[in-house]
Design a protein around this motif. Structure first.
Motif, short mmCIF file in Angstrom:
data_model
loop_
_atom_site.label_atom_id
_atom_site.label_comp_id
_atom_site.label_asym_id
_atom_site.label_seq_id
_atom_site.Cartn_x
_atom_site.Cartn_y
_atom_site.Cartn_z
N UNK A 21 0.79 -1.22 0.00
CA UNK A 21 0.00 0.00 0.00
C UNK A 21 0.83 1.28 0.00
N UNK A 22 1.75 1.33 0.91
CA UNK A 22 2.34 2.63 1.23
C UNK A 22 3.19 3.27 0.16
N UNK A 23 4.09 2.52 -0.48
CA UNK A 23 4.98 3.13 -1.45
C UNK A 23 5.86 4.15 -0.77
N UNK A 24 6.02 5.31 -1.40
CA UNK A 24 6.92 6.32 -0.85
C UNK A 24 6.53 6.78 0.55
N UNK A 25 5.27 6.60 0.91
CA UNK A 25 4.87 7.02 2.25
C UNK A 25 5.66 6.27 3.33
N UNK A 27 8.82 5.46 2.90
CA UNK A 27 10.18 5.99 2.89
C UNK A 27 10.25 7.34 3.60
N UNK A 28 9.20 8.10 3.50
CA UNK A 28 9.23 9.45 4.07
C UNK A 28 8.06 9.61 5.01
N UNK A 29 8.34 9.85 6.26
CA UNK A 29 7.27 10.08 7.22
C UNK A 29 6.77 11.51 7.05
N UNK A 32 9.27 13.97 8.31
CA UNK A 32 10.40 14.24 7.42
C UNK A 32 9.98 15.21 6.31
N UNK A 33 8.82 14.94 5.73
CA UNK A 33 8.36 15.78 4.62
C UNK A 33 8.11 17.20 5.09
N UNK A 34 7.56 17.31 6.32
CA UNK A 34 7.26 18.65 6.83
C UNK A 34 8.53 19.45 7.04
N UNK A 35 9.63 18.75 7.26
CA UNK A 35 10.88 19.45 7.51
C UNK A 35 11.55 19.92 6.22
N UNK B 7 -1.42 17.35 12.39
CA UNK B 7 -0.43 16.41 11.87
C UNK B 7 0.64 17.18 11.10
N UNK B 8 1.88 16.75 11.17
CA UNK B 8 2.94 17.46 10.45
C UNK B 8 2.69 17.39 8.96
N UNK B 9 2.96 18.47 8.26
CA UNK B 9 2.79 18.50 6.82
C UNK B 9 1.36 18.69 6.38
N UNK B 10 0.43 18.78 7.30
CA UNK B 10 -0.97 18.98 6.90
C UNK B 10 -1.13 20.38 6.34
N UNK B 11 -2.04 20.53 5.37
CA UNK B 11 -2.19 21.85 4.74
C UNK B 11 -2.74 22.86 5.72
N UNK B 12 -2.28 24.07 5.60
CA UNK B 12 -2.77 25.13 6.48
C UNK B 12 -3.61 26.14 5.72
N UNK B 13 -3.34 26.28 4.42
CA UNK B 13 -4.11 27.25 3.66
C UNK B 13 -5.42 26.62 3.19
#
Lengths: 370, 559
Positions: A21-25, A27-29, A32-35, B7-13
């Motif tokens: 299911x996950x794929x790249x999800x 690999x990157x939490x 991590x993506x938010x950073x 949640x981190x990375x969740x959209x804000x706009x």
């Protein structure tokens, strides 16, 4: 092969996605993506699509002369597009309201002659400005990047596995062994196919029934009429002149194949006239009548040059000599224009003595047999 | 996958949230990202097919508008509209409604002319696109299927044109219809049957306009639309070809991503094509049917010409000799059959099969994604020039009466010029093109081997004068360049290899500081300023080859 026995509805268990299911999800939490910066995310996604951004030439520096100038240009062009669009609307709506009427008028060329050009001018300028603005925007303000994307010629693995699935299905159907089914399927396919195209048979008509290609409305005693419906007497025409005549039947002057040229030969043309064999008596005095429909492609032959006795077809330049039984002397036509036998009725008007003795108009496969 | 707002990375706009909401419904993000990231190579000639696509779009829009007013009926009516010269004249309802549309519908004439111009542009851009594909070898494996689809679309586009301009039922198009009828009749064995099936009887009947109409607005466009979709799907799947150049290989595409650069440029092109058609449609009159009058089988206007893309068939028909073939049993094959059905059939069959023919002749079955320069494949280029000459010459022959009239030449002489030219000129075109290709190839090799002519003349101690050449890469001991030809354009002037700095930007007055540009260029090693540390070597001509002591060694340039 295992069944998904962890799913509810089979044997129970937790409802969690399986490993595919996950794929790249995986690999990157999300953390991590938010950073990552937006640019890094863009590059990362591109790399997943096989795209590498090689070189970025940034657009003009914010606040620089170059940028201000480009922004001014693009803005002006877009504004012009809007302006021209409004002008189009004004011309379209305003004509006949606060502008002169747009409708065609024979007395004055003025506004009605300008209406369509103005519509085209303003719509054209407006749309050209939109396009130009977009191109300028791309060229002058967007960063220019050079990207490289991988290209694959197809994978052996995919071919082999897809083939195995296809062949497996074919094999399981057993159609290779069960001959009765394949044969009946062939019969079915042929039958149903034929059945479905059968209704097109409604288009088919027999061209040989009643000989529509070989006949016209000319018949014995049918008068030769001008386009305006008036009959013609010998002596009405000057020597050397040509008149297009039609059979005196309803709608005769709109009939596709009946148009005929009545030509009065000049005295010297009469002397050198050599009619086709067996058609010497088709003329009446110095008058001859030939079909106007070209034997090449069916255009009306209409340019008669008196001095050379030639009739020219304007479509493909076949030339026919009226003093030689209208035989083709140049160009792609191969057959003489058919001659109409003419005479004069009791009241002294020209009449046909019969229909054409051969098919008029373009040649076709079995023309000689009709 | 429920996410909370924290949640981190969740959209804000708001826009971001909307995007996530859409993706929760449709899961389009992977597809969307792949599409946006797709790389398209950048070359002006790759826009030709796009122009065809956009003019088709314009045709669909303007054509739909025209159907609101057009009446495809051959019913005889009496014209009562506002065009005074034809008032009271009997005509078909088709011609009547065309006049109504032109004179009594606000903006109707504009739309009709826009449609006609877009149609001419449609066929023209298809033809030019096809020439680009042909001359650069873009049809080679794996693109033979798409080539075939393209040729079928070209034929359909011609059919669209013919069925379209026959619809108004004016004198000019009626004459064209009469010739179409004669061509159908000329087909051996089945000709009369085919004619009766198409026209529902003898010429002209009452059905043909209605049938052409449904073919023109439904059947052919539907097939075209399906083929266009297929053409584009295959294009996207196979990825675009590219010209050879730095970093470009058979296994990659170098260019711009779809978003935003390519998308912005393509959208710009849509508007430019639309704008050009609109301007032509309003400003340049085309097919003024009211001047020709209603169709009458007994009348014709002198100098009847079809639209340009049918002109080649008109020309072949004009110059074909009067050769009926008489067969036993009083059957015959009319002369008209050869220059129309056979020539057109042969031309399009050869065109469709060309990729297969070339593959068989050359034995090259490998997939190719890099394009070829026409000069590098002289045989194909010359064959193309030959075919093009044949086609264009037929087109000229289709206007031989106009040429004869304007230049006061005998019409019969023009026909003979056409006949002789169509045999001789293609052969001449082949030979000339072949020599030009070889010449261009040799010049490329010459520059690679001996360098660019700098225009600098130097006198050697022996008194001999040589011209100094700038090699493009490393040289061997004879001063000969060691770069191999890679299929990409070879720079032939010093400016192309940085012999001068770029021009200062600004149209009327400079908008840059010349000194800064100078600096920037110096950093990139271009221009006069950078020239001080550049090397100029000897002429590199074979004559210098015998003097390894001199040629090839870096030397100081004299100004």
């Amino acid at each position: 092969m295992t069944t998904r026995d962890t799913r509810p509805g089979s044997t129970g268990g937790a409802d969690v996605p399986d490993t595919l299911y996950g794929g790249p999800d995986d690999d990157y939490t999300p953390e991590q993506l938010a950073a990552m910066s937006r640019q890094d995310l863009d590059r990362l996604g591109a790399r997943y699509d096989g795209v590498e951004i090689m070189h970025v030439d940034p657009g003009p520096e914010p606040g620089s002369n170059l940028e201000r100038r480009a922004v001014r240009q693009v803005g002006t062009v877009f504004a012009l597009a809007g302006l021209f669009a409004f002008l189009f609307v004004v011309v379209y709506v305003g004509s006949g309201w606060f502008l002169p009427d747009w409708q065609w008028d024979i007395t004055e060329g003025g506004w009605s002659a300008l209406f369509t050009p103005l519509l085209g001018l303003f719509m054209g300028l407006s749309l050209l400005c939109v396009g130009l603005g977009l191109v300028l925007f791309t060229k002058k303000l967007l960063p220019h990047e050079t990207a490289v994307q991988d290209k694959h010629d197809g994978s052996h693995f995919d071919r082999v596995t897809a083939g195995a699935t296809l062949v497996g299905g074919w094999h399981n159907s057993g159609l290779a062994r069960r001959k009765l089914i394949t044969r009946s399927l062939a019969l079915m396919g042929g039958g149903v196919g034929l059945m479905l195209i059968m209704p097109l048979g409604g288009l088919i008509k027999n061209p040989n029934k009643g000989n529509p290609l070989g006949t016209t409305s000319w018949a014995e005693g049918v008068r030769l009429l001008r386009d305006d419906g008036s009959p013609i007497r010998p002596g009405d025409q000057e020597p050397g002149s040509l008149e297009t005549v039609f059979p005196a039947v309803p709608g005769g002057n709109r009939e596709a194949d009946a148009a005929t040229m009545l030509i009065r030969l000049r005295p010297e043309q009469v002397l050198e006239n050599e009619p086709r064999e067996g058609q010497a008596d088709f003329s009446f005095g110095d008058y001859v009548a030939y079909s106007k429909i070209c034997t090449h492609a069916g255009c009306p032959v209409s340019l008669y040059e008196q001095e050379t006795s030639r009739i020219l077809c304007p479509c493909h330049q076949s030339q026919f000599d009226v003093t030689q039984g209208a035989k083709p002397v140049f160009g792609p036509a191969t057959r003489a224009l058919p001659q109409l036998p003419i005479g004069v009725d009791d009241e002294g008007f020209f009449v046909a003595r019969s229909d054409y003795i051969e098919a008029v108009g373009p040649t076709y496969w079995n023309r000689e047999r009709i | 996958m429920a996410r909370t707002a924290t949640a981190p990375g969740a959209p804000t706009t708001r826009l971001g949230k909307a995007g996530h909401a859409v993706d929760e419904q449709l899961t389009v993000a992977p597809w969307l990202r792949r599409t946006l990231n797709k790389v398209y190579p950048d070359h002006w000639s790759f826009l030709l097919g796009e122009i065809a696509l956009y003019s088709f779009l314009i045709l669909l829009l303007s054509g739909t508008y025209l159907t609101f007013f057009f009446d495809a009926s051959m019913q005889e009516v009496v014209y009562e509209g506002s065009y005074a010269p034809l008032r009271g004249v009997e005509m078909s309802a088709a011609y009547d409604s065309t006049l109504q549309l032109s004179f009594d519908v606000r903006g109707g004439l504009f739309m009709r002319q826009l449609h006609h111009w877009a149609a001419l542009l449609f066929v023209a851009s298809i033809v030019v696109h096809l020439l680009r594909i042909f001359f650069t070898g873009a049809f080679r494996r794996p693109r033979e299927t798409n080539w075939l689809i393209g040729v079928v679309m070209l034929v359909l586009a011609l059919l669209m044109g013919v069925t379209g301009y026959s619809l108004p039922d004016d004198l000019l198009s009626g004459t064209g219809l009469r010739i179409i009828s004669a061509i159908l009749l000329s087909v051996p064995v089945i000709g009369t049957w085919a004619h009766f099936a198409v026209f529902n009887g003898d010429y002209v009947g009452t059905e043909i306009i209605g049938r052409f109409y449904i073919a023109h607005v439904l059947i052919i466009p539907a097939i075209l639309l399906a083929l266009i979709a297929l053409h584009l799907i295959i294009l996207v799947k196979q990825k675009h070809t590219q010209f050879p150049g730095a970093g470009r290989t058979e296994h990659n595409v170098v260019g711009n991503r779809l978003f935003p650069t390519f998308a912005a440029k393509a959208t710009g092109l849509v508007f430019i094509v639309f704008g050009v058609c609109a301007a032509l449609g309003g400003l340049v009159q085309i097919n003024p049917v009211w001047l020709w009058g209603p169709y009458n089988p007994a009348q014709v206007s002198a100098g009847s010409q079809p639209d340009w893309y049918i002109g080649f068939l008109d020309g072949s028909t004009r110059i074909f000799p009067p050769w009926d073939i008489e067969l036993p049993g009083d059957y015959n094959i009319p002369a008209l059959f050869w220059p129309t059905v056979v020539i057109a059939g042969l031309m399009f069959t050869l065109l469709a099969l060309y990729p297969v023919i070339e593959r068989k002749m050359t034995g090259d079955t490998a997939p190719h994604h890099l394009l070829q320069r026409p000069r590098d494949v002289p045989v194909r280029t010359s064959l193309g020039a030959m075919a093009l000459t044949f086609y264009l010459w037929l087109m000229v022959a289709g206007g031989n009466d106009l040429i004869a009239d304007k230049f006061d030449i005998s019409l019969n002489a023009m026909t003979w010029v056409g006949r002789i030219g169509v045999i001789i000129l293609p052969a001449i075109a082949y030979m000339v093109t072949y020599r030009i290709c070889l010449g261009l190839q040799q010049h490329d090799r010459e520059v690679l081997e001996h360098g660019i002519e700098t225009g600098v003349i130097r006198r050697l101690p022996s008194g001999e004068f040589i011209e100094v050449h700038q090699p493009l890469g490393p040289v061997d001991e004879h001063g000969h360049g060691q770069l191999a030809y890679g299929g990409a354009p070879v720079p032939k002037r010093m400016n192309q290899v940085g012999g001068a700095r770029r021009a200062i930007r600004g149209f009327f007055s400079p908008i840059e500081e010349p000194a800064q540009v100078e600096l920037e260029q110096r950093r990139e090693g271009r221009g006069l300023a950078a020239g001080e540390d550049r090397e100029l070597t000897s002429s590199g001509r074979p004559a210098d080859g015998g003097r390894p002591s001199d040629g090839g060694r870096p030397q100081e340039p004299r100004d």
